[in-house]
Design an enzyme around this catalytic site. Sequence first.
Site, PDB file in Angstrom:
ATOM      1  N   ARG A  54       0.805  -1.240   0.000  1.00 41.44           N
ATOM      2  CA  ARG A  54       0.000   0.000   0.000  1.00 41.44           C
ATOM      3  C   ARG A  54       0.829   1.277   0.000  1.00 41.44           C
ATOM      4  NH1 ARG A  54      -3.087  -2.638   3.812  1.00 41.44           N
ATOM      5  NH2 ARG A  54      -4.765  -3.805   2.829  1.00 41.44           N
ATOM      6  N   LYS A 101       3.306  12.099 -10.539  1.00 46.75           N
ATOM      7  CA  LYS A 101       2.533  11.206 -11.397  1.00 46.75           C
ATOM      8  C   LYS A 101       3.353   9.966 -11.699  1.00 46.75           C
ATOM      9  CE  LYS A 101       0.162  14.585 -14.218  1.00 46.75           C
ATOM     10  NZ  LYS A 101      -0.065  14.892 -15.633  1.00 46.75           N
ATOM     11  N   GLU A 113      10.957  20.681 -23.613  1.00 46.74           N
ATOM     12  CA  GLU A 113      10.031  20.722 -22.465  1.00 46.74           C
ATOM     13  C   GLU A 113      10.320  21.945 -21.582  1.00 46.74           C
ATOM     14  OE1 GLU A 113       7.359  18.921 -21.794  1.00 46.74           O
ATOM     15  OE2 GLU A 113       7.596  16.930 -22.695  1.00 46.74           O
ATOM     16  N   LYS A 139       8.073  24.474 -12.373  1.00 41.77           N
ATOM     17  CA  LYS A 139       7.115  23.351 -12.416  1.00 41.77           C
ATOM     18  C   LYS A 139       6.582  23.059 -11.012  1.00 41.77           C
ATOM     19  CE  LYS A 139       5.641  18.881 -13.773  1.00 41.77           C
ATOM     20  NZ  LYS A 139       5.719  17.629 -14.467  1.00 41.77           N
ATOM     21  N   GLU A 155      -4.668  18.765 -10.366  1.00 41.68           N
ATOM     22  CA  GLU A 155      -4.671  19.009 -11.822  1.00 41.68           C
ATOM     23  C   GLU A 155      -6.041  19.422 -12.365  1.00 41.68           C
ATOM     24  OE1 GLU A 155      -3.141  15.920 -14.338  1.00 41.68           O
ATOM     25  OE2 GLU A 155      -2.318  17.403 -15.716  1.00 41.68           O
ATOM     26  N   ARG A 177      -2.304  23.666 -13.504  1.00 40.81           N
ATOM     27  CA  ARG A 177      -1.322  22.656 -13.884  1.00 40.81           C
ATOM     28  C   ARG A 177      -1.518  22.184 -15.325  1.00 40.81           C
ATOM     29  NH1 ARG A 177       0.103  17.485 -10.109  1.00 40.81           N
ATOM     30  NH2 ARG A 177       1.470  16.397 -11.544  1.00 40.81           N
ATOM     31  N   ASN A 206       0.340  21.135 -20.174  1.00 35.31           N
ATOM     32  CA  ASN A 206       0.040  20.307 -21.339  1.00 35.31           C
ATOM     33  C   ASN A 206       0.208  21.072 -22.650  1.00 35.31           C
ATOM     34  OD1 ASN A 206      -0.588  17.925 -19.991  1.00 35.31           O
ATOM     35  ND2 ASN A 206      -2.642  18.678 -19.518  1.00 35.31           N
ATOM     36  N   HIS A 252       1.044  19.457 -25.986  1.00 37.86           N
ATOM     37  CA  HIS A 252       0.864  18.014 -25.832  1.00 37.86           C
ATOM     38  C   HIS A 252      -0.391  17.474 -26.515  1.00 37.86           C
ATOM     39  CE1 HIS A 252       4.204  18.451 -23.167  1.00 37.86           C
ATOM     40  NE2 HIS A 252       4.214  17.169 -22.850  1.00 37.86           N
ATOM     41  N   HIS A 259       1.070  14.431 -28.288  1.00 39.88           N
ATOM     42  CA  HIS A 259       0.676  13.049 -27.972  1.00 39.88           C
ATOM     43  C   HIS A 259       0.060  12.358 -29.178  1.00 39.88           C
ATOM     44  CE1 HIS A 259       0.444  13.799 -23.349  1.00 39.88           C
ATOM     45  NE2 HIS A 259       1.586  13.229 -23.680  1.00 39.88           N
ATOM     46  N   HIS A 275       9.467  11.893 -27.402  1.00 45.56           N
ATOM     47  CA  HIS A 275       8.346  12.650 -26.831  1.00 45.56           C
ATOM     48  C   HIS A 275       8.570  14.164 -26.938  1.00 45.56           C
ATOM     49  CE1 HIS A 275       5.206  13.949 -24.121  1.00 45.56           C
ATOM     50  NE2 HIS A 275       6.120  14.587 -23.412  1.00 45.56           N
TER      51      HIS A 275
HETATM   52  N1  LIG Z   1       5.310  11.353 -14.692  1.00 49.63           N
HETATM   53  C1  LIG Z   1       5.297  12.429 -15.447  1.00 49.63           C
HETATM   54  O1  LIG Z   1       4.798  13.486 -15.047  1.00 49.63           O
HETATM   55  C2  LIG Z   1       5.918  12.374 -16.796  1.00 49.63           C
HETATM   56  C3  LIG Z   1       6.125  13.551 -17.511  1.00 49.63           C
HETATM   57  C4  LIG Z   1       6.757  13.477 -18.750  1.00 49.63           C
HETATM   58  C5  LIG Z   1       7.147  12.238 -19.249  1.00 49.63           C
HETATM   59  N2  LIG Z   1       6.934  11.104 -18.531  1.00 49.63           N
HETATM   60  C6  LIG Z   1       7.368   9.793 -19.026  1.00 49.63           C
HETATM   61  O2  LIG Z   1       8.772   9.794 -19.170  1.00 49.63           O
HETATM   62  C7  LIG Z   1       9.127   8.816 -20.153  1.00 49.63           C
HETATM   63  C8  LIG Z   1      10.208   9.384 -21.049  1.00 49.63           C
HETATM   64  O3  LIG Z   1      11.344   9.682 -20.282  1.00 49.63           O
HETATM   65  P1  LIG Z   1      12.804   9.795 -20.925  1.00 49.63           P
HETATM   66  O4  LIG Z   1      12.758  10.668 -22.097  1.00 49.63           O
HETATM   67  O5  LIG Z   1      13.719  10.094 -19.830  1.00 49.63           O
HETATM   68  O6  LIG Z   1      13.005   8.342 -21.553  1.00 49.63           O
HETATM   69  P2  LIG Z   1      13.808   7.046 -21.064  1.00 49.63           P
HETATM   70  O7  LIG Z   1      13.648   6.796 -19.630  1.00 49.63           O
HETATM   71  O8  LIG Z   1      13.389   5.961 -21.997  1.00 49.63           O
HETATM   72  O9  LIG Z   1      15.311   7.412 -21.374  1.00 49.63           O
HETATM   73  C9  LIG Z   1      15.693   7.579 -22.720  1.00 49.63           C
HETATM   74  C10 LIG Z   1      16.950   6.802 -23.050  1.00 49.63           C
HETATM   75  O10 LIG Z   1      18.065   7.472 -22.471  1.00 49.63           O
HETATM   76  C11 LIG Z   1      18.921   6.541 -21.850  1.00 49.63           C
HETATM   77  N3  LIG Z   1      19.571   7.254 -20.760  1.00 49.63           N
HETATM   78  C12 LIG Z   1      19.040   7.609 -19.566  1.00 49.63           C
HETATM   79  N4  LIG Z   1      19.908   8.352 -18.879  1.00 49.63           N
HETATM   80  C13 LIG Z   1      21.029   8.448 -19.633  1.00 49.63           C
HETATM   81  C14 LIG Z   1      22.259   9.117 -19.470  1.00 49.63           C
HETATM   82  N5  LIG Z   1      22.504   9.859 -18.392  1.00 49.63           N
HETATM   83  N6  LIG Z   1      23.193   9.009 -20.444  1.00 49.63           N
HETATM   84  C15 LIG Z   1      22.919   8.295 -21.568  1.00 49.63           C
HETATM   85  N7  LIG Z   1      21.763   7.667 -21.794  1.00 49.63           N
HETATM   86  C16 LIG Z   1      20.825   7.746 -20.826  1.00 49.63           C
HETATM   87  C17 LIG Z   1      18.049   5.429 -21.419  1.00 49.63           C
HETATM   88  O11 LIG Z   1      18.807   4.250 -21.342  1.00 49.63           O
HETATM   89  C18 LIG Z   1      16.989   5.383 -22.518  1.00 49.63           C
HETATM   90  O12 LIG Z   1      17.376   4.541 -23.549  1.00 49.63           O
HETATM   91  C19 LIG Z   1       7.854   8.466 -20.886  1.00 49.63           C
HETATM   92  O13 LIG Z   1       7.455   7.168 -20.517  1.00 49.63           O
HETATM   93  C20 LIG Z   1       6.843   9.491 -20.406  1.00 49.63           C
HETATM   94  O14 LIG Z   1       5.533   8.976 -20.358  1.00 49.63           O
HETATM   95  C21 LIG Z   1       6.335  11.164 -17.326  1.00 49.63           C
HETATM   96 ZN   LIG Z   2       5.870  16.159 -22.012  1.00 51.23          ZN
END
Ligand SMILES: NC(=O)c1ccc[n+]([C@@H]2O[C@H](COP(=O)([O-])OP(=O)(O)OC[C@H]3O[C@@H](n4cnc5c(N)ncnc54)[C@H](O)[C@@H]3O)[C@@H](O)[C@H]2O)c1
Ligand SMILES: [Zn+2]
Length: 349
Positions: A105, A127, A169, A211, A221, A225, A229, A232, A236, A249
């Site tokens: 939990r 999130k 972003e 942020k 949200e 907040r 978006n 997006h 998206h 993304h």
């Molecule tokens: N929770 C939220 O509010 C929120 C907001 C925006 C995005 N997201 C999520 O985040 C995800 C995308 O995140 P991301 O872009 O970090 O992608 P990711 O976690 O897939 O990382 C991208 C790539 O970079 C590599 N990598 C990570 N750190 C590295 C480093 N320091 N040096 C070299 N390579 C490195 C990883 O191995 C991976 O292949 C999506 O799933 C999206 O839905 C969540």
């Molecule tokens: Zn985003």
Amino acid sequence: LAGQGALAAARAEFAEWLRGHRVFTLSSAEVRALHGGCLGPLVDSAFDRVDLEVPDGEAAKSLRQAERLWEEMASAGGTRDSRLISLGGGTVGDLGGFVASAFLRGIEYAQVPTTLLAQVDASIGGKTGVDLEAGKNLVGTLHHPRWVIADPMPLKTLPVRQVRAGLIEVVKIALACDCGLFEALERSSDRLDGGAPGPIAELVPRAIEVKIGVVEEDVEERGHRRLLNLGHTLGHALEAADGYRTLLHGEAVGWGLRFALQLALVRGLDDDVHRRALALLARFPVPPLPPLSIDTVLEFIGRDKKAREEGPVWVLPLEIGAAEIVSDLPADVVRHELERFFAAESEKS
Ligand SMILES: NC(=O)c1ccc[n+]([C@@H]2O[C@H](COP(=O)([O-])OP(=O)(O)OC[C@H]3O[C@@H](n4cnc5c(N)ncnc54)[C@H](O)[C@@H]3O)[C@@H](O)[C@H]2O)c1
Ligand SMILES: [Zn+2]
């Protein structure tokens, strides 16, 4: 904690947080090989450390992975006061938060984001989530991390393309909510282009601050907040319609921001401001728009998680640092502007 030396600065208090607790560290093999070392000094006060591994990238974010991790954590003696640390990009962060939110939990967790996107966006706001066959991020929880340590050090190994996607972003946050951040981006944009770590180390804490301010004002949200978006609605849809193949993304959001700026012209955005925003975005080049039909794009816009509830919602930047949530844009105006947008871009490329 954010900025140069954040990892070192966190060490003493972090040690207290972990003292006497079992800690689970979660990462992909790829990220752990590059930056696993930075966890060592952070976790040495824990009484036991268990390393958990997930597939790299979006493949980590599944219920199957979550279930496997819960089983491993239970077998390793996880209890209500165990802690979890996610080391990696937004994927590892979203999964780690989700796993921590439901194990027994809910246990406390920390984020050590290693991508720019994760530092300025994904790790802030609580999130968490995983993907379903039916779509991305369709299952999740709200579970705030006890710690977020955003140190520019791990960003040094990040490919330029990922850096640029993260910077888009940051442009989004600035354009939607903070003129000062936008100006800071403009001032350092020459040096940011290749993903130089120096100016990024200065911008990240600032973007995080903005942020956090927005999130704190609107934890549920319901209002402010949603400004985050910006870009997006189309972003998206482009990602999904393209099957998450050609655009990161942040790159899809780059296209989404350009389109939101064009829509904002319809609602009175000043031409000069429009040009100024496009000029900053041009500093962070993205791959071409995927060749999609307008009908497909519109269909995906309608499928979005938020659009399911209340019809497509657009966030329109009406000034630098001041955006507005608009849900009454007539469908024919959107279609017309999208047609113009795709036609103009395909002409350029
Ligand atoms: N929770 C939220 O509010 C929120 C907001 C925006 C995005 N997201 C999520 O985040 C995800 C995308 O995140 P991301 O872009 O970090 O992608 P990711 O976690 O897939 O990382 C991208 C790539 O970079 C590599 N990598 C990570 N750190 C590295 C480093 N320091 N040096 C070299 N390579 C490195 C990883 O191995 C991976 O292949 C999506 O799933 C999206 O839905 C969540
Ligand atoms: Zn985003």
